[in-house]
Design a protein around this motif. Structure first.
Motif, short mmCIF file in Angstrom:
data_model
loop_
_atom_site.label_atom_id
_atom_site.label_comp_id
_atom_site.label_asym_id
_atom_site.label_seq_id
_atom_site.Cartn_x
_atom_site.Cartn_y
_atom_site.Cartn_z
N ALA A 24 -45.41 12.12 13.96
CA ALA A 24 -44.95 13.22 14.81
C ALA A 24 -45.26 12.95 16.28
O ALA A 24 -44.45 13.25 17.16
CB ALA A 24 -45.60 14.52 14.36
N ARG A 25 -46.41 12.35 16.53
CA ARG A 25 -46.78 12.04 17.92
C ARG A 25 -45.82 11.02 18.53
O ARG A 25 -45.34 11.19 19.65
CB ARG A 25 -48.21 11.51 17.96
N TRP A 27 -42.78 10.33 17.52
CA TRP A 27 -41.45 10.95 17.62
C TRP A 27 -41.38 11.84 18.86
O TRP A 27 -40.39 11.83 19.60
CB TRP A 27 -41.16 11.77 16.36
N ASP A 28 -42.43 12.61 19.09
CA ASP A 28 -42.47 13.51 20.24
C ASP A 28 -42.48 12.72 21.55
O ASP A 28 -41.80 13.10 22.52
CB ASP A 28 -43.71 14.40 20.15
N SER A 33 -39.36 15.94 21.90
CA SER A 33 -39.56 17.14 21.08
C SER A 33 -39.96 16.71 19.67
O SER A 33 -39.56 15.64 19.21
CB SER A 33 -38.29 17.99 21.02
N PRO A 34 -40.73 17.54 19.00
CA PRO A 34 -41.17 17.17 17.64
C PRO A 34 -40.00 17.23 16.66
O PRO A 34 -39.01 17.92 16.90
CB PRO A 34 -42.23 18.21 17.31
N LEU A 105 -48.77 19.64 15.77
CA LEU A 105 -48.15 20.77 16.47
C LEU A 105 -49.19 21.80 16.93
O LEU A 105 -48.99 22.46 17.95
CB LEU A 105 -47.11 21.45 15.58
N ARG A 114 -42.13 25.28 18.26
CA ARG A 114 -43.32 24.62 17.70
C ARG A 114 -44.08 25.55 16.75
O ARG A 114 -44.56 25.12 15.71
CB ARG A 114 -44.25 24.15 18.82
#
Length: 159
Positions: A24-25, A27-28, A33-34, A105, A114
């Motif tokens: 997720a990190r 990707w963000d 954006s997550p 998140l 989020r």
């Protein structure tokens, strides 16, 4: 085949947590954006958990050879145990991934998107844990005695 241990499921969940958090990190950082988690994710996991639980509930009297129920073939029990083994590990991994995503998140709840994704990810993590528990129950039920006359014999058809 060895029964699934709690330590293995916890370790699988921890690896999933790390992958979910780091994924997720990245990707963000890459997109700004997550990732989106649809409500279908926890629903599918709950359906799978219900399937494992239903299989355990319906196969239990057959494995225990209760009166009025057809006995379950040991090979069918072994195949079912292998499926349950895979389901428990997959459920633990998925629960860990969604917990890692929710953990990422929770570090920065700046908008409604989020916050909504945290709720969905936590729901999916709970559904993954339910799937792991139901599959673990099915795996435990599939352990049957090979020969009731031999008390010193193998205690499992899936050994």
């Amino acid at each position: 085949m060895q029964p699934t241990s709690w330590r293995l499921l916890v370790a699988t969940g921890l690896v999933g947590f790390a992958l979910g958090f780091l994924g997720a990190r990245f990707w963000d950082l890459w997109t700004g954006s997550p990732p989106t988690v649809p409500w279908a994710a926890p629903l599918v996991l709950l359906v799978l958990a219900a399937g494992f639980a239903l299989a355990a509930w319906t196969l239990r009297p057959r494995i225990q050879r209760r009166e009025g129920h057809r006995p379950l073939d040991p090979f069918t029990a072994a195949r079912t145990a292998v499926l349950a083994l895979a389901g428990s590990r997959a459920g633990a991994a998925v629960a860990g991934v969604y917990l890692g995503y929710a953990g990422f998140l929770l570090l920065d709840l700046v908008n409604d998107y989020r916050r909504r994704m945290v709720v969905i990810a936590l729901t999916a993590a709970l559904a993954g844990a339910a799937m792991a528990l139901a599959a673990l129950w099915l795996e435990r039920i599939c352990r049957i005695k090979d020969d009731e006359d031999d008390p010193g014999g193998p205690s499992s058809a899936v050994a």
